[in-house]
Design an enzyme around this catalytic site. Structure first.
Site, PDB file in Angstrom:
ATOM      1  N   MET A   1      37.649  30.037 -38.353  1.00 49.79           N
ATOM      2  CA  MET A   1      38.294  31.107 -37.567  1.00 49.79           C
ATOM      3  C   MET A   1      39.738  30.747 -37.230  1.00 49.79           C
ATOM      4  O   MET A   1      40.645  31.533 -37.457  1.00 49.79           O
ATOM      5  CB  MET A   1      37.523  31.338 -36.248  1.00 49.79           C
ATOM      6  CG  MET A   1      36.277  32.151 -36.407  1.00 49.79           C
ATOM      7  SD  MET A   1      36.622  33.885 -36.708  1.00 49.79           S
ATOM      8  CE  MET A   1      37.039  34.452 -35.079  1.00 49.79           C
TER       9      MET A   1
ATOM     10  N   ALA B   1      32.816  28.518 -27.217  1.00 48.32           N
ATOM     11  CA  ALA B   1      32.808  28.929 -25.804  1.00 48.32           C
ATOM     12  C   ALA B   1      32.181  27.839 -24.947  1.00 48.32           C
ATOM     13  O   ALA B   1      31.406  27.022 -25.424  1.00 48.32           O
ATOM     14  CB  ALA B   1      32.013  30.222 -25.673  1.00 48.32           C
TER      15      ALA B   1
ATOM     16  N   ASN C   1      34.280  33.402 -28.009  1.00 44.21           N
ATOM     17  CA  ASN C   1      33.349  34.349 -27.371  1.00 44.21           C
ATOM     18  C   ASN C   1      32.947  33.822 -25.994  1.00 44.21           C
ATOM     19  O   ASN C   1      31.773  33.550 -25.731  1.00 44.21           O
ATOM     20  CB  ASN C   1      32.092  34.509 -28.239  1.00 44.21           C
ATOM     21  CG  ASN C   1      32.234  35.632 -29.245  1.00 44.21           C
ATOM     22  OD1 ASN C   1      33.000  36.574 -29.039  1.00 44.21           O
ATOM     23  ND2 ASN C   1      31.503  35.543 -30.330  1.00 44.21           N
TER      24      ASN C   1
ATOM     25  N   SER D   1      37.066  39.936 -33.054  1.00 42.53           N
ATOM     26  CA  SER D   1      35.900  40.278 -33.871  1.00 42.53           C
ATOM     27  C   SER D   1      36.303  40.472 -35.321  1.00 42.53           C
ATOM     28  O   SER D   1      37.401  40.930 -35.610  1.00 42.53           O
ATOM     29  CB  SER D   1      35.229  41.564 -33.375  1.00 42.53           C
ATOM     30  OG  SER D   1      34.133  41.868 -34.223  1.00 42.53           O
TER      31      SER D   1
ATOM     32  N   GLY E   1      34.760  38.107 -37.833  1.00 38.10           N
ATOM     33  CA  GLY E   1      34.357  36.933 -38.596  1.00 38.10           C
ATOM     34  C   GLY E   1      35.549  36.299 -39.292  1.00 38.10           C
ATOM     35  O   GLY E   1      36.708  36.562 -38.952  1.00 38.10           O
TER      36      GLY E   1
ATOM     37  N   LYS F   1      34.134  42.678 -25.491  1.00 33.39           N
ATOM     38  CA  LYS F   1      33.667  42.008 -26.717  1.00 33.39           C
ATOM     39  C   LYS F   1      32.171  41.679 -26.624  1.00 33.39           C
ATOM     40  O   LYS F   1      31.424  41.786 -27.595  1.00 33.39           O
ATOM     41  CB  LYS F   1      34.490  40.745 -26.988  1.00 33.39           C
ATOM     42  CG  LYS F   1      33.972  39.877 -28.142  1.00 33.39           C
ATOM     43  CD  LYS F   1      33.983  40.625 -29.466  1.00 33.39           C
ATOM     44  CE  LYS F   1      33.694  39.857 -30.720  1.00 33.39           C
ATOM     45  NZ  LYS F   1      32.716  38.829 -30.770  1.00 33.39           N
TER      46      LYS F   1
ATOM     47  N   HIS G   1      30.439  44.748 -27.352  1.00 37.12           N
ATOM     48  CA  HIS G   1      30.554  44.944 -28.809  1.00 37.12           C
ATOM     49  C   HIS G   1      29.437  44.174 -29.507  1.00 37.12           C
ATOM     50  O   HIS G   1      28.764  44.676 -30.402  1.00 37.12           O
ATOM     51  CB  HIS G   1      31.928  44.464 -29.289  1.00 37.12           C
ATOM     52  CG  HIS G   1      32.041  44.247 -30.767  1.00 37.12           C
ATOM     53  ND1 HIS G   1      31.484  43.146 -31.407  1.00 37.12           N
ATOM     54  CD2 HIS G   1      32.624  44.976 -31.754  1.00 37.12           C
ATOM     55  CE1 HIS G   1      31.713  43.221 -32.697  1.00 37.12           C
ATOM     56  NE2 HIS G   1      32.422  44.313 -32.938  1.00 37.12           N
ATOM     57  N   ASN G   2      29.231  42.937 -29.082  1.00 32.12           N
ATOM     58  CA  ASN G   2      28.206  42.115 -29.727  1.00 32.12           C
ATOM     59  C   ASN G   2      26.798  42.610 -29.417  1.00 32.12           C
ATOM     60  O   ASN G   2      25.918  42.544 -30.277  1.00 32.12           O
ATOM     61  CB  ASN G   2      28.366  40.649 -29.312  1.00 32.12           C
ATOM     62  CG  ASN G   2      29.486  39.967 -30.080  1.00 32.12           C
ATOM     63  OD1 ASN G   2      30.414  40.625 -30.541  1.00 32.12           O
ATOM     64  ND2 ASN G   2      29.419  38.668 -30.218  1.00 32.12           N
TER      65      ASN G   2
ATOM     66  N   GLU H   1      26.338  45.268 -31.675  1.00 29.10           N
ATOM     67  CA  GLU H   1      26.176  44.639 -33.006  1.00 29.10           C
ATOM     68  C   GLU H   1      24.715  44.201 -33.204  1.00 29.10           C
ATOM     69  O   GLU H   1      24.123  44.443 -34.263  1.00 29.10           O
ATOM     70  CB  GLU H   1      27.125  43.438 -33.073  1.00 29.10           C
ATOM     71  CG  GLU H   1      27.022  42.568 -34.305  1.00 29.10           C
ATOM     72  CD  GLU H   1      27.948  41.335 -34.176  1.00 29.10           C
ATOM     73  OE1 GLU H   1      29.162  41.525 -34.019  1.00 29.10           O
ATOM     74  OE2 GLU H   1      27.441  40.203 -34.212  1.00 29.10           O
TER      75      GLU H   1
ATOM     76  N   LYS I   1      23.752  33.299 -30.581  1.00 29.98           N
ATOM     77  CA  LYS I   1      24.612  32.393 -29.815  1.00 29.98           C
ATOM     78  C   LYS I   1      24.731  32.810 -28.363  1.00 29.98           C
ATOM     79  O   LYS I   1      25.322  32.095 -27.571  1.00 29.98           O
ATOM     80  CB  LYS I   1      25.998  32.334 -30.448  1.00 29.98           C
ATOM     81  CG  LYS I   1      26.001  31.718 -31.833  1.00 29.98           C
ATOM     82  CD  LYS I   1      27.327  31.039 -32.129  1.00 29.98           C
ATOM     83  CE  LYS I   1      27.457  30.683 -33.587  1.00 29.98           C
ATOM     84  NZ  LYS I   1      27.748  31.887 -34.416  1.00 29.98           N
TER      85      LYS I   1
ATOM     86  N   ARG J   1      14.896  39.325 -31.846  1.00 26.61           N
ATOM     87  CA  ARG J   1      15.276  37.995 -32.364  1.00 26.61           C
ATOM     88  C   ARG J   1      14.339  36.941 -31.768  1.00 26.61           C
ATOM     89  O   ARG J   1      13.938  35.993 -32.442  1.00 26.61           O
ATOM     90  CB  ARG J   1      16.730  37.673 -32.018  1.00 26.61           C
ATOM     91  CG  ARG J   1      17.711  38.538 -32.791  1.00 26.61           C
ATOM     92  CD  ARG J   1      19.117  37.961 -32.751  1.00 26.61           C
ATOM     93  NE  ARG J   1      20.086  38.917 -33.278  1.00 26.61           N
ATOM     94  CZ  ARG J   1      21.339  38.623 -33.566  1.00 26.61           C
ATOM     95  NH1 ARG J   1      21.805  37.405 -33.382  1.00 26.61           N
ATOM     96  NH2 ARG J   1      22.156  39.547 -34.042  1.00 26.61           N
TER      97      ARG J   1
ATOM     98  N   ARG K   1       5.489  52.171  -3.914  1.00 25.06           N
ATOM     99  CA  ARG K   1       6.276  51.160  -3.184  1.00 25.06           C
ATOM    100  C   ARG K   1       6.150  51.366  -1.680  1.00 25.06           C
ATOM    101  O   ARG K   1       6.040  50.426  -0.904  1.00 25.06           O
ATOM    102  CB  ARG K   1       7.755  51.231  -3.599  1.00 25.06           C
ATOM    103  CG  ARG K   1       8.022  50.765  -5.025  1.00 25.06           C
ATOM    104  CD  ARG K   1       9.506  50.856  -5.371  1.00 25.06           C
ATOM    105  NE  ARG K   1      10.295  49.862  -4.674  1.00 25.06           N
ATOM    106  CZ  ARG K   1      11.278  50.121  -3.826  1.00 25.06           C
ATOM    107  NH1 ARG K   1      11.606  51.370  -3.578  1.00 25.06           N
ATOM    108  NH2 ARG K   1      11.935  49.145  -3.242  1.00 25.06           N
TER     109      ARG K   1
ATOM    110  N   HIS L   1       8.496  50.620   1.640  1.00 25.67           N
ATOM    111  CA  HIS L   1       9.870  50.559   1.116  1.00 25.67           C
ATOM    112  C   HIS L   1      10.631  51.872   1.287  1.00 25.67           C
ATOM    113  O   HIS L   1      11.786  51.942   0.916  1.00 25.67           O
ATOM    114  CB  HIS L   1       9.832  50.154  -0.369  1.00 25.67           C
ATOM    115  CG  HIS L   1       9.358  48.741  -0.571  1.00 25.67           C
ATOM    116  ND1 HIS L   1      10.018  47.661  -0.035  1.00 25.67           N
ATOM    117  CD2 HIS L   1       8.273  48.243  -1.211  1.00 25.67           C
ATOM    118  CE1 HIS L   1       9.362  46.549  -0.347  1.00 25.67           C
ATOM    119  NE2 HIS L   1       8.293  46.881  -1.058  1.00 25.67           N
TER     120      HIS L   1
END
Ligand code: 6PG
Length: 499
Positions: free
Chosen positions: A1, A74, A101, A126, A128, A198, A201-202, A205, A276, A303, A466, A472
Site C-alpha cells: 500500500m 492500525a 484502517n 480504499s 487495495g 471508511k 464503507h467496509n 463491503e 481484520k 464470516r 418489560r 420499565h
C-alpha cells in the site's frame, strides 16, 4: 500500500522520500520508480523517490512544513511511528497523515495527543493495492489547515470519475495519471469522521461480498451450477444494475482454475473467511447507537460461522435439512426465471445494506456534531474503492435531491425499485429457506425491509412484557409522547399509574 501510494504521488510530479523498517522494501520502491521512469518517461526526469535509511534522514529530505504519510497497520504501530517521528525532530507545523484502517475513536484521541508535536491528520484509503497505485478513493478528515495544504496532492492521486456518466475513468499504466474527471476525494469533516465513514464503507463491503457469496451458493447448491457457470451468470449481472467491482472480481474468481490441480480454484480454497475488524466495528457501532444494520451484522456473523469448520463438519452429518427440492421449482421449474428473481433479490438486499450504512453514518454524525455530505460521500465511492459500482451514482442523485434523506428506502427511485422487485426477492428467500441453503444477508435484508414497512410492530407487546416483569413503563398511543405509564400487574385491580 505504502509503496503504491508513493509511486502514485511520484507519478503526479511530487518528490517523495521513502522509509521502511525493511530496507529491501525501500530499495524495491526506488528501483520500481527507476524502471518506470526509464520505460514510460524516457528517463528525461530526475528520480522522483529518494530511499532513506532512517526516519531522521527522511525528515531531512522533506521540504518544511513537511507532509508525512504513514502506511502502517492500525493500532499500536501508528503510535510507535508517531513517537519515532517526535524523537527524530518532527515540528509543530508538519503534517502526519495516518492512511491505515484505524479505529475512528483512536484517530480522535491522536489528534489531541499529538497536538503540540505536529498536525495529526487522517486519510482513510480504499481500493487495495491497485487503487493506491492508480487512483484510490480517499476519505480525509481532521484539521482544515492540514487539508488545505494537501488537497492538491489528494485531488491528483485520487481515482477519477467522468462527470457526465458517473463512471470511473480507468487507468492501469504508470506515469500517466488521469487529469480530467471528478476526483474521488472530499474533506469529510473533523478528526475521526473520515475513519468512521471508511469503517462504514467496509461494513457495506462485507455485506456486498456476502450477498454475492449467498447468490453463488444458491446457484451452486440449488441449481447445481459449476463455479464457471455461476461466473458466467455474474458476468451477465455485472452488465446490469448489479454492476460493481466486487461482482466483476467474483465472476473472475469463479472462472479461475487451480494451477495445481486444474479443479475450480474456489473448490480448493478453504471455506474459512478472515477479517481484520472493520466490519465488526461497524456492527458494534450500529448496536451502540441503535441503528438497525442487520444485513451488515449478518455479514460479520457469516464470516464467524465460516470459521467454525470443525463444528460445521460434525453438524453437517448430525442435523437434517429439508428433503431436496430443486430451487428452480420455485420458479415453475425455469432456471432462468429463478436467476432473474435472484438478481432482483440481490439488488433489493444491496439497497437495504447501503440504506443501513448511510443511516448509521447519519446517526453517528448527529451524535458527534459532524456535518457529513452524503451526496459527496456516495460520489467519492463511485470509483477507486472496493464497493465502487454504478449503483453509487443513483445514491449520489438521491442525496443531491434531498440532502436530509433519513433512509435511502425513502428515495423515490429506490422505493419504486424495491416495490417492483420485492416479489422476486420473496421467491428467492423462500427458495433458500425451503431448500435449506443459508442466505442470512439476503433474508435479513428482507426482514429489514418488511420491518420498515410496518407502521405497527409487536414492540407494544414487548413493552408490556418489560413493564410486567421490571416496571420499565410504557408510553401510550393516545397520550403525549414521553409520558410514562406503569400498570400494577401484581395488584388485584391492575390500576394504571402515570409516572
Ligand atoms: C479497502 C478494503 C481494505 C481491506 C479491509 C478489509 O477499502 O481497500 O476495505 O481496507 O480489504 O481491510 O479487510 P478484511 O476483509 O480482512 O476485514
Amino acid at each position: 500500500m505504502g509503496k503504491n501510494l508513493a509511486l502514485n504521488i511520484a507519478d503526479n510530479h511530487y518528490r517523495v522520500a521513502a522509509f521502511d523498517l525493511d530496507a529491501d522494501k525501500v530499495q524495491g520502491v526506488v528501483r520500481q520508480e527507476e524502471l518506470e521512469r526509464i520505460k514510460y518517461l524516457n528517463n528525461v526526469v530526475d528520480a522522483r523517490i529518494d530511499g532513506c535509511n532512517n526516519i531522521s534522514e527522511m525528515l531531512s529530505k522533506l521540504e518544511k512544513p513537511r507532509v508525512v504519510l504513514l502506511s502502517v497497520p492500525a493500532g499500536a504501530p501508528v503510535d510507535g511511528v508517531c513517537q519515532s517521528l517526535i524523537e527524530a525532530g518532527i515540528e509543530a507545523d508538519d503534517i502526519v497523515i495516518d492512511t491505515g484502517n484505524s479505529l475512528w475513536t483512536d484517530t480522535v484521541e491522536r489528534e489531541k495527543r499529538y497536538a503540540s508535536d505536529f498536525l495529526f491528520f487522517s486519510c482513510a484509503v480504499s481500493g487495495g493495492e491497485v487503487g493506491a497505485r492508480f487512483g484510490p478513493s480517499l476519505m480525509p478528515s481532521g484539521s482544515l489547515t492540514a487539508w488545505n495544504r494537501i488537497e492538491p496532492i489528494w485531488q491528483a492521486i485520487a481515482a477519477k470519475v467522468d462527470a457526465k456518466t458517473g463512471l470511473p475513468i480507468e487507468r492501469f499504466e504508470p506515469a500517466n495519471p488521469v487529469k480530467e474527471g471528478e476526483p474521488c476525494t472530499t474533506y469529510i469533516g473533523p478528526a475521526g469522521s473520515g475513519h468512521y465513514v471508511k469503517m462504514v464503507h467496509n461494513g457495506i463491503e462485507y455485506a456486498d461480498m456476502q450477498l454475492i457469496c449467498e447468490a453463488y451458493q444458491l446457484l451452486r447448491d440449488g441449481l447445481g451450477y459449476t463455479p464457471a457457470q455461476v461466473g458466467e451468470v455474474f458476468e451477465r449481472w455485472n452488465a446490469g444494475s448489479l454492476n460493481s467491482y466486487l461482482m466483476e472480481i467474483s465472476a473472475d474468481v469463479l472462472q479461475q482454475a487451480d494451477p495445481l490441480t486444474g479443479a475450480p480454484l474456489v473448490d480448493m480454497i478453504l471455506d474459512k473467511a478472515g477479517q481484520k475488524g472493520t466490519g465488526l466495528w461497524t456492527a458494534v457501532s450500529s448496536l451502540q447507537i441503535g441503528c438497525p444494520a442487520p444485513t451488515i451484522a449478518e455479514a460479520v456473523y457469516a464470516r464467524a460461522v465460516s470459521t467454525q469448520k470443525v463444528q460445521r463438519q460434525q453438524l453437517s452429518q448430525q442435523l437434517s435439512g429439508p428433503s431436496h427440492t430443486p430451487v428452480a421449482k420455485f420458479a415453475d421449474g425455469d432456471e432462468q426465471v429463478f436467476i432473474a428473481q435472484l438478481e432482483n433479490a440481490l439488488y433489493c438486499a444491496k439497497v437495504c445494506s447501503y440504506a443501513q450504512g448511510f443511516q448509521l453514518m447519519a446517526m453517528q454524525a448527529k451524535e458527534q456534531g459532524w456535518k457529513l455530505d452524503f451526496a459527496e460521500i456516495a460520489k467519492i465511492w463511485r470509483a477507486g474503492c472496493i464497493i465502487r459500482a454504478t449503483f453509487l451514482q443513483s445514491i449520489t442523485q438521491a442525496y443531491q435531491q434531498n440532502a436530509e434523506l433519513e433512509n435511502l428506502l425513502m428515495a423515490e427511485t429506490f422505493a419504486k425499485a424495491l416495490s417492483e422487485k420485492q416479489n422476486d426477492w420473496r421467491f428467492a428467500v423462500s427458495a433458500a429457506v425451503m431448500n435449506g441453503i443459508p442466505a442470512p444477508c439476503i433474508s435479513s435484508a428482507l426482514a429489514y425491509y418488511d420491518s420498515y414497512r410496518c407502521e405497527r410492530l409487536p414492540a407494544s407487546l414487548l413493552q408490556g412484557q418489560r413493564d410486567f416483569f421490571g416496571a420499565h413503563t410504557f408510553e401510550r398511543t393516545d397520550k403525549p409522547a414521553g409520558d410514562k405509564y406503569h400498570l400494577n400487574w401484581s395488584s388485584e385491580d391492575r390500576t394504571l399509574d402515570k409516572l
